[in-house]
Motif scaffolding. Sequence first.
Motif, PDB file in Angstrom:
ATOM      1  N   ASN A 146     123.085   4.918  48.179  1.00  0.00           N
ATOM      2  CA  ASN A 146     123.802   3.658  47.999  1.00  0.00           C
ATOM      3  C   ASN A 146     122.838   2.499  48.280  1.00  0.00           C
ATOM      4  OD1 ASN A 146     126.191   1.943  50.090  1.00  0.00           O
ATOM      5  ND2 ASN A 146     125.983   1.713  47.893  1.00  0.00           N
ATOM      6  N   PRO A 147     122.006   2.116  47.305  1.00  0.00           N
ATOM      7  CA  PRO A 147     120.965   1.122  47.558  1.00  0.00           C
ATOM      8  C   PRO A 147     121.523  -0.222  48.001  1.00  0.00           C
ATOM      9  CG  PRO A 147     121.231   1.491  45.205  1.00  0.00           C
ATOM     10  CD  PRO A 147     122.025   2.552  45.895  1.00  0.00           C
ATOM     11  N   GLU A 148     120.741  -0.916  48.819  1.00  0.00           N
ATOM     12  CA  GLU A 148     121.137  -2.245  49.288  1.00  0.00           C
ATOM     13  C   GLU A 148     120.478  -3.302  48.404  1.00  0.00           C
ATOM     14  OE1 GLU A 148     118.988  -4.531  50.729  1.00  0.00           O
ATOM     15  OE2 GLU A 148     117.172  -3.301  50.938  1.00  0.00           O
ATOM     16  N   PHE A 149     121.154  -4.469  48.300  1.00  0.00           N
ATOM     17  CA  PHE A 149     120.644  -5.569  47.496  1.00  0.00           C
ATOM     18  C   PHE A 149     120.718  -6.870  48.292  1.00  0.00           C
ATOM     19  CE2 PHE A 149     122.687  -2.491  44.577  1.00  0.00           C
ATOM     20  CZ  PHE A 149     121.562  -2.081  43.873  1.00  0.00           C
ATOM     21  N   LEU A 150     120.266  -6.804  49.542  1.00  0.00           N
ATOM     22  CA  LEU A 150     120.393  -7.965  50.419  1.00  0.00           C
ATOM     23  C   LEU A 150     119.311  -9.003  50.143  1.00  0.00           C
ATOM     24  CD1 LEU A 150     121.160  -6.330  53.884  1.00  0.00           C
ATOM     25  CD2 LEU A 150     122.696  -6.816  51.979  1.00  0.00           C
ATOM     26  N   ARG A 151     119.710 -10.266  50.274  1.00  0.00           N
ATOM     27  CA  ARG A 151     118.758 -11.378  50.251  1.00  0.00           C
ATOM     28  C   ARG A 151     118.658 -11.915  51.671  1.00  0.00           C
ATOM     29  NH1 ARG A 151     121.955 -15.343  46.756  1.00  0.00           N
ATOM     30  NH2 ARG A 151     123.603 -14.355  48.012  1.00  0.00           N
ATOM     31  N   GLU A 152     117.457 -11.956  52.211  1.00  0.00           N
ATOM     32  CA  GLU A 152     117.308 -12.506  53.552  1.00  0.00           C
ATOM     33  C   GLU A 152     117.800 -13.952  53.550  1.00  0.00           C
ATOM     34  OE1 GLU A 152     113.906 -11.779  55.973  1.00  0.00           O
ATOM     35  OE2 GLU A 152     113.296 -10.042  54.786  1.00  0.00           O
ATOM     36  N   GLY A 153     118.537 -14.308  54.592  1.00  0.00           N
ATOM     37  CA  GLY A 153     119.172 -15.614  54.655  1.00  0.00           C
ATOM     38  C   GLY A 153     120.595 -15.597  54.127  1.00  0.00           C
ATOM     39  N   HIS A 154     120.935 -14.531  53.370  1.00  0.00           N
ATOM     40  CA  HIS A 154     122.291 -14.383  52.827  1.00  0.00           C
ATOM     41  C   HIS A 154     122.793 -12.953  53.036  1.00  0.00           C
ATOM     42  CE1 HIS A 154     121.851 -18.247  50.651  1.00  0.00           C
ATOM     43  NE2 HIS A 154     120.615 -17.842  50.435  1.00  0.00           N
ATOM     44  N   ALA A 155     122.202 -12.235  53.971  1.00  0.00           N
ATOM     45  CA  ALA A 155     122.468 -10.800  54.102  1.00  0.00           C
ATOM     46  C   ALA A 155     123.905 -10.500  54.518  1.00  0.00           C
ATOM     47  CB  ALA A 155     121.492 -10.184  55.108  1.00  0.00           C
ATOM     48  N   VAL A 156     124.468 -11.308  55.391  1.00  0.00           N
ATOM     49  CA  VAL A 156     125.856 -11.077  55.819  1.00  0.00           C
ATOM     50  C   VAL A 156     126.799 -11.226  54.631  1.00  0.00           C
ATOM     51  CG1 VAL A 156     127.734 -11.959  57.252  1.00  0.00           C
ATOM     52  CG2 VAL A 156     125.430 -11.728  58.218  1.00  0.00           C
ATOM     53  N   GLN A 157     126.643 -12.316  53.894  1.00  0.00           N
ATOM     54  CA  GLN A 157     127.470 -12.549  52.713  1.00  0.00           C
ATOM     55  C   GLN A 157     127.286 -11.425  51.694  1.00  0.00           C
ATOM     56  OE1 GLN A 157     126.475 -16.222  50.689  1.00  0.00           O
ATOM     57  NE2 GLN A 157     127.264 -15.458  48.745  1.00  0.00           N
ATOM     58  N   ASP A 158     126.039 -11.006  51.473  1.00  0.00           N
ATOM     59  CA  ASP A 158     125.771  -9.977  50.470  1.00  0.00           C
ATOM     60  C   ASP A 158     126.353  -8.625  50.864  1.00  0.00           C
ATOM     61  OD1 ASP A 158     124.418 -11.833  48.972  1.00  0.00           O
ATOM     62  OD2 ASP A 158     122.416 -11.189  49.586  1.00  0.00           O
ATOM     63  N   THR A 159     126.481  -8.363  52.164  1.00  0.00           N
ATOM     64  CA  THR A 159     127.063  -7.102  52.622  1.00  0.00           C
ATOM     65  C   THR A 159     128.584  -7.134  52.558  1.00  0.00           C
ATOM     66  OG1 THR A 159     125.190  -6.797  54.132  1.00  0.00           O
ATOM     67  CG2 THR A 159     127.109  -5.401  54.488  1.00  0.00           C
ATOM     68  N   LEU A 160     129.174  -8.250  52.974  1.00  0.00           N
ATOM     69  CA  LEU A 160     130.641  -8.353  52.983  1.00  0.00           C
ATOM     70  C   LEU A 160     131.205  -8.544  51.582  1.00  0.00           C
ATOM     71  CD1 LEU A 160     131.153 -10.643  56.124  1.00  0.00           C
ATOM     72  CD2 LEU A 160     131.569  -8.179  55.949  1.00  0.00           C
ATOM     73  N   THR A 161     130.478  -9.268  50.734  1.00  0.00           N
ATOM     74  CA  THR A 161     130.960  -9.522  49.367  1.00  0.00           C
ATOM     75  C   THR A 161     129.835  -9.211  48.379  1.00  0.00           C
ATOM     76  OG1 THR A 161     130.344 -11.865  49.569  1.00  0.00           O
ATOM     77  CG2 THR A 161     132.620 -11.265  50.098  1.00  0.00           C
ATOM     78  N   PRO A 162     129.504  -7.941  48.192  1.00  0.00           N
ATOM     79  CA  PRO A 162     128.405  -7.569  47.298  1.00  0.00           C
ATOM     80  C   PRO A 162     128.720  -7.888  45.840  1.00  0.00           C
ATOM     81  CG  PRO A 162     129.638  -5.622  47.937  1.00  0.00           C
ATOM     82  CD  PRO A 162     130.187  -6.756  48.751  1.00  0.00           C
ATOM     83  N   ASP A 163     127.665  -8.086  45.033  1.00  0.00           N
ATOM     84  CA  ASP A 163     127.914  -8.349  43.612  1.00  0.00           C
ATOM     85  C   ASP A 163     128.076  -7.067  42.819  1.00  0.00           C
ATOM     86  OD1 ASP A 163     125.299  -7.472  43.582  1.00  0.00           O
ATOM     87  OD2 ASP A 163     124.441  -9.358  42.895  1.00  0.00           O
TER      88      ASP A 163
END
Length: 440
Positions: A146-163
């Motif tokens: 299950n690959p991650e697609f986090l952007r540093e500085g937006h990692a919380v948002q990207d984890t809670l509401t992934p695209d």
Amino acid sequence: MKISVIGCGYLGAVHAASMAKLGHEVIGIDTDINKVTALQSGHAPFFEPGLPELLDEALSAGRLQFSTKMSDISDSDVHFVCVGTPQKSGEYAADIQYVDAAFSALIPHMRPGSVAVGKSTVPVGTASRIAALIEHGAPETHLVWNPEFLREGHAVQDTLTPDRLVYGISQDEKGHLAASILDHVYEAALAVGTPRLIVNYATAELVKSAANSFLATKISFINAMAEVCEVAGADVTSLADAIGMDDRIGRKFLNAGIGFGGGCLPKDIRAFMARAGELGADQALTFLREVDAINMRRRSKVVERTRELCGGSLIGKRITVLGATFKPNSDDVRDSPALSIAAQLQLQGANVTVTDPEGLANAMKRFPELKYERDLKISVTNANAVLLLTEWDEYTQLDPGTIGNLVDDRVILDGRNAINPEDWRANGWTYQGIGIPLSQ
């Protein structure tokens, strides 16, 4: 659900806190006792907007804890492996020893029906190999990648509401059962229509490598255009606006500047090239060598442009570098173009002072020979040139008149094309951006 997160670095700590926010019972495991102690006390060992508040909420609610003991995960339903895959010393290939160690430690503690989930960015073929190990050591469990697609500085948002969510599974009944379990983990995201793709292991592994390679290619492309614009008398920002209006291209990641850095893009494209070579497909990715080369060349180009702005010599010039991190809203200085440029300037005789809102502690560890100053006004006092190399809001919103009263020479190089040239020139500054002629 009961969830464990193995590895509590940048990815793992954010993932653990976010899963607890979603209502799961989470335990984070790491071998670093200092990191575990800090996290258990609600202190993130790195800067990420929103994470301290998330940790406090989850710890206070009793849904999150941290430990160094693998035995504490034995009643978990789902185990996320979130350890790092750094570049091997002296090689392009990824070092997956931490991934192997994490799964080796995990397998004896997996109970029947539980699911192991790999989130680390790994060379293609790793998941199939680990799936075989799990099948041998814990046959009544399963692996999902299950690959991650986090952007540093937006990692919380990207984890809670992934695209999007990508599940790499074995193409059998057991694999689809594991996918249904992971659906429960991500129930909140799926309920609001987040796209979910179910693919095989190899495809899931390639998604992150391919995505990062494409983004790196866009950045290096526009930086190559910037070099052409500078000698042709064109403006790369207007050029990017024009080609970005083509919906086949898009405007995102077409911002010319000093190049990309950080802990993902540089090492991921190199690892991708290395793995393609191992598989006999090295010619397919030879273009990434030029992508990497263009990116690294931006750093020396900025040094040369600074020398020109300083009258042809850097010796004895007082240079202030605004920004140490590779991007704003982070304290990450791994492969930071800004720090690399600062070090090169100092090696060529300049007296360099680096300032940054969050990254100075990490920067000092990587380049202890540089001078650092947290106070912005002190850092620019008596400077002969100011280089804006990380686009923190406090730098892009600077008042040119106020700063102009502190420097010796009103010379600024905008390495991110992030400030208004007219405002600065109107206040007597020699302004130089990226991808415009020196005289413009």
